[in-house]
Design a protein around this motif. Structure first.
Motif, PDB file in Angstrom:
ATOM      1  N   GLN A  11       5.953  48.906 -12.009  1.00 51.89           N
ATOM      2  CA  GLN A  11       5.923  48.665 -10.369  1.00 51.89           C
ATOM      3  C   GLN A  11       4.532  47.982  -9.995  1.00 51.89           C
ATOM      4  O   GLN A  11       3.490  48.591 -10.465  1.00 51.89           O
ATOM      5  N   ARG A  12       4.758  46.915  -9.133  1.00 53.83           N
ATOM      6  CA  ARG A  12       3.515  46.272  -8.712  1.00 53.83           C
ATOM      7  C   ARG A  12       3.622  46.290  -7.191  1.00 53.83           C
ATOM      8  O   ARG A  12       4.460  45.818  -6.438  1.00 53.83           O
ATOM      9  N   THR A  13       2.314  46.700  -6.847  1.00 54.11           N
ATOM     10  CA  THR A  13       2.108  46.865  -5.432  1.00 54.11           C
ATOM     11  C   THR A  13       0.924  46.138  -5.124  1.00 54.11           C
ATOM     12  O   THR A  13      -0.071  46.072  -5.580  1.00 54.11           O
ATOM     13  N   THR A  14       1.170  45.147  -4.050  1.00 53.26           N
ATOM     14  CA  THR A  14       0.186  44.075  -3.707  1.00 53.26           C
ATOM     15  C   THR A  14      -0.136  44.395  -2.091  1.00 53.26           C
ATOM     16  O   THR A  14       0.668  44.498  -1.311  1.00 53.26           O
ATOM     17  N   THR A  15      -1.518  44.548  -1.780  1.00 48.50           N
ATOM     18  CA  THR A  15      -2.033  44.879  -0.712  1.00 48.50           C
ATOM     19  C   THR A  15      -2.468  43.775  -0.081  1.00 48.50           C
ATOM     20  O   THR A  15      -3.334  42.950  -0.636  1.00 48.50           O
ATOM     21  N   GLU A  16      -2.303  43.159   0.968  1.00 47.71           N
ATOM     22  CA  GLU A  16      -2.751  42.096   1.711  1.00 47.71           C
ATOM     23  C   GLU A  16      -3.307  42.448   3.091  1.00 47.71           C
ATOM     24  O   GLU A  16      -2.830  43.577   3.625  1.00 47.71           O
ATOM     25  N   TYR A  17      -4.124  41.672   3.554  1.00 54.07           N
ATOM     26  CA  TYR A  17      -4.482  41.720   5.023  1.00 54.07           C
ATOM     27  C   TYR A  17      -4.735  40.660   5.746  1.00 54.07           C
ATOM     28  O   TYR A  17      -4.687  39.521   5.563  1.00 54.07           O
ATOM     29  N   ALA A  18      -4.472  40.847   7.037  1.00 53.45           N
ATOM     30  CA  ALA A  18      -4.563  39.736   7.840  1.00 53.45           C
ATOM     31  C   ALA A  18      -5.302  40.159   9.274  1.00 53.45           C
ATOM     32  O   ALA A  18      -4.930  41.398  10.019  1.00 53.45           O
ATOM     33  N   TYR A  19      -5.613  39.099   9.987  1.00 56.56           N
ATOM     34  CA  TYR A  19      -6.396  39.837  11.653  1.00 56.56           C
ATOM     35  C   TYR A  19      -5.219  38.805  12.568  1.00 56.56           C
ATOM     36  O   TYR A  19      -4.831  37.781  12.308  1.00 56.56           O
ATOM     37  N   VAL A  20      -4.973  39.856  13.363  1.00 58.94           N
ATOM     38  CA  VAL A  20      -4.097  39.189  14.616  1.00 58.94           C
ATOM     39  C   VAL A  20      -4.898  39.331  15.904  1.00 58.94           C
ATOM     40  O   VAL A  20      -5.469  40.739  16.239  1.00 58.94           O
ATOM     41  N   SER A  21      -4.583  38.521  16.840  1.00 60.66           N
ATOM     42  CA  SER A  21      -5.163  38.861  18.118  1.00 60.66           C
ATOM     43  C   SER A  21      -4.224  39.163  19.202  1.00 60.66           C
ATOM     44  O   SER A  21      -3.216  38.453  19.577  1.00 60.66           O
ATOM     45  N   VAL A  22      -4.430  40.448  19.647  1.00 58.31           N
ATOM     46  CA  VAL A  22      -3.328  41.052  20.605  1.00 58.31           C
ATOM     47  C   VAL A  22      -3.811  40.848  22.275  1.00 58.31           C
ATOM     48  O   VAL A  22      -4.910  41.138  22.413  1.00 58.31           O
ATOM     49  N   PRO A  23      -3.170  39.800  22.893  1.00 54.38           N
ATOM     50  CA  PRO A  23      -3.536  39.688  24.035  1.00 54.38           C
ATOM     51  C   PRO A  23      -3.430  41.092  24.955  1.00 54.38           C
ATOM     52  O   PRO A  23      -2.577  42.025  24.917  1.00 54.38           O
ATOM     53  N   VAL A  24      -4.509  41.173  25.971  1.00 51.48           N
ATOM     54  CA  VAL A  24      -4.504  42.217  26.786  1.00 51.48           C
ATOM     55  C   VAL A  24      -3.607  42.079  27.914  1.00 51.48           C
ATOM     56  O   VAL A  24      -3.823  41.233  28.920  1.00 51.48           O
ATOM     57  N   SER A  25      -2.587  42.775  28.066  1.00 52.89           N
ATOM     58  CA  SER A  25      -1.412  42.616  28.978  1.00 52.89           C
ATOM     59  C   SER A  25      -0.721  44.012  29.328  1.00 52.89           C
ATOM     60  O   SER A  25      -1.070  44.798  28.698  1.00 52.89           O
ATOM     61  N   ASP A  26       0.131  43.705  30.269  1.00 52.93           N
ATOM     62  CA  ASP A  26       0.978  45.014  30.663  1.00 52.93           C
ATOM     63  C   ASP A  26       1.462  45.455  29.384  1.00 52.93           C
ATOM     64  O   ASP A  26       1.788  46.885  29.327  1.00 52.93           O
ATOM     65  N   ALA A  27       1.926  44.679  28.482  1.00 51.82           N
ATOM     66  CA  ALA A  27       2.678  45.153  27.374  1.00 51.82           C
ATOM     67  C   ALA A  27       2.153  46.231  26.365  1.00 51.82           C
ATOM     68  O   ALA A  27       2.799  46.792  25.697  1.00 51.82           O
ATOM     69  N   ILE A  28       0.632  46.133  26.619  1.00 50.49           N
ATOM     70  CA  ILE A  28      -0.063  47.101  25.705  1.00 50.49           C
ATOM     71  C   ILE A  28      -0.857  48.139  26.723  1.00 50.49           C
ATOM     72  O   ILE A  28      -1.468  49.111  26.067  1.00 50.49           O
ATOM     73  N   LEU A  29      -0.915  47.925  27.876  1.00 53.77           N
ATOM     74  CA  LEU A  29      -1.637  48.847  28.738  1.00 53.77           C
ATOM     75  C   LEU A  29      -0.711  49.995  29.198  1.00 53.77           C
ATOM     76  O   LEU A  29       0.489  50.166  29.242  1.00 53.77           O
ATOM     77  N   GLY A  30      -1.475  51.311  29.323  1.00 56.30           N
ATOM     78  CA  GLY A  30      -0.689  52.595  29.836  1.00 56.30           C
ATOM     79  C   GLY A  30      -0.631  52.600  31.161  1.00 56.30           C
ATOM     80  O   GLY A  30      -1.215  51.768  31.922  1.00 56.30           O
ATOM     81  N   LYS A  31      -0.165  53.821  31.503  1.00 55.15           N
ATOM     82  CA  LYS A  31      -0.030  54.064  32.855  1.00 55.15           C
ATOM     83  C   LYS A  31      -1.510  54.117  33.853  1.00 55.15           C
ATOM     84  O   LYS A  31      -2.618  54.388  33.137  1.00 55.15           O
ATOM     85  N   GLN A  32      -1.459  53.636  34.960  1.00 59.63           N
ATOM     86  CA  GLN A  32      -2.541  53.626  35.805  1.00 59.63           C
ATOM     87  C   GLN A  32      -3.143  55.054  35.918  1.00 59.63           C
ATOM     88  O   GLN A  32      -2.231  55.803  36.704  1.00 59.63           O
ATOM     89  N   THR A  33      -4.234  55.574  35.843  1.00 63.80           N
ATOM     90  CA  THR A  33      -4.849  56.794  36.318  1.00 63.80           C
ATOM     91  C   THR A  33      -6.108  56.661  36.840  1.00 63.80           C
ATOM     92  O   THR A  33      -7.059  56.227  36.400  1.00 63.80           O
ATOM     93  N   ASN A  34      -6.377  57.364  38.079  1.00 62.83           N
ATOM     94  CA  ASN A  34      -7.514  57.296  38.824  1.00 62.83           C
ATOM     95  C   ASN A  34      -7.853  55.464  39.024  1.00 62.83           C
ATOM     96  O   ASN A  34      -8.845  55.430  38.908  1.00 62.83           O
ATOM     97  N   GLY A  35      -6.829  54.848  39.288  1.00 63.28           N
ATOM     98  CA  GLY A  35      -7.132  53.232  39.477  1.00 63.28           C
ATOM     99  C   GLY A  35      -7.748  52.604  38.314  1.00 63.28           C
ATOM    100  O   GLY A  35      -7.998  51.561  38.044  1.00 63.28           O
ATOM    101  N   ILE A  36      -7.489  53.245  36.886  1.00 63.81           N
ATOM    102  CA  ILE A  36      -7.830  52.651  35.610  1.00 63.81           C
ATOM    103  C   ILE A  36      -6.743  52.752  34.904  1.00 63.81           C
ATOM    104  O   ILE A  36      -5.956  53.587  34.668  1.00 63.81           O
ATOM    105  N   ARG A  37      -6.469  51.680  34.092  1.00 66.19           N
ATOM    106  CA  ARG A  37      -5.390  51.492  32.943  1.00 66.19           C
ATOM    107  C   ARG A  37      -6.169  51.282  31.609  1.00 66.19           C
ATOM    108  O   ARG A  37      -7.103  50.586  31.536  1.00 66.19           O
ATOM    109  N   LYS A  38      -5.841  51.827  30.538  1.00 70.12           N
ATOM    110  CA  LYS A  38      -6.563  51.910  29.492  1.00 70.12           C
ATOM    111  C   LYS A  38      -5.278  51.390  28.365  1.00 70.12           C
ATOM    112  O   LYS A  38      -4.236  51.439  28.725  1.00 70.12           O
ATOM    113  N   VAL A  39      -5.699  50.901  27.243  1.00 69.47           N
ATOM    114  CA  VAL A  39      -5.099  50.320  26.259  1.00 69.47           C
ATOM    115  C   VAL A  39      -4.239  51.568  25.507  1.00 69.47           C
ATOM    116  O   VAL A  39      -4.824  52.861  25.304  1.00 69.47           O
ATOM    117  N   ASP A  40      -2.920  51.527  25.489  1.00 68.61           N
ATOM    118  CA  ASP A  40      -2.063  52.513  24.705  1.00 68.61           C
ATOM    119  C   ASP A  40      -2.136  52.271  23.617  1.00 68.61           C
ATOM    120  O   ASP A  40      -1.654  51.123  22.701  1.00 68.61           O
TER     121      ASP A  40
END
Length: 80
Positions: A11-40
Motif C-alpha cells: 500500500q502506497r500513500t502519497t501526501t501532497e500539499y497546496a496553498y489556496v486563497s479563500v476570499p473573505v466573503s459572506d460564504a465564510i463569515l458567521g452570524k453578526q454578534t455585537n456588530g462584528i462578523r467573524k470567520v466561521d
C-alpha cells in the motif's frame, strides 16, 4: 529449475500539499454578534477544500509511505 515466491500486497500513500486563497466573503463569515462578523472555521474549511479540488491548484509532493497492506489476500487472477 522451479522457483517459488510469496506475493505481498503493498500500500502506497502519497501526501501532497497546496496553498489556496479563500476570499473573505459572506460564504465564510458567521452570524453578526455585537456588530462584528467573524470567520466561521467550518465554512472556511469547506471552502478551502472546494478550492483545492480545482484543476488549477498546483499540488507539491510532501511525503510517500510504502508499507505492507494490513489485509493480505491472494491476488485476483488478472493481477498476476
Amino acid at each position: 529449475m522451479r522457483t517459488y515466491s510469496i506475493s505481498i500486497r503493498l500500500q502506497r500513500t502519497t501526501t501532497e500539499y497546496a496553498y489556496v486563497s479563500v476570499p473573505v466573503s459572506d460564504a465564510i463569515l458567521g452570524k453578526q454578534t455585537n456588530g462584528i462578523r467573524k470567520v466561521d472555521p467550518a465554512k472556511l474549511g469547506e471552502m478551502s477544500i472546494a478550492l483545492g479540488r480545482s484543476a488549477e491548484v498546483h499540488w507539491h509532493p510532501e511525503d510517500q509511505n510504502i508499507q505492507m497492506h494490513p489485509m493480505q489476500q491472494p491476488p485476483e487472477p488478472d493481477e498476476r
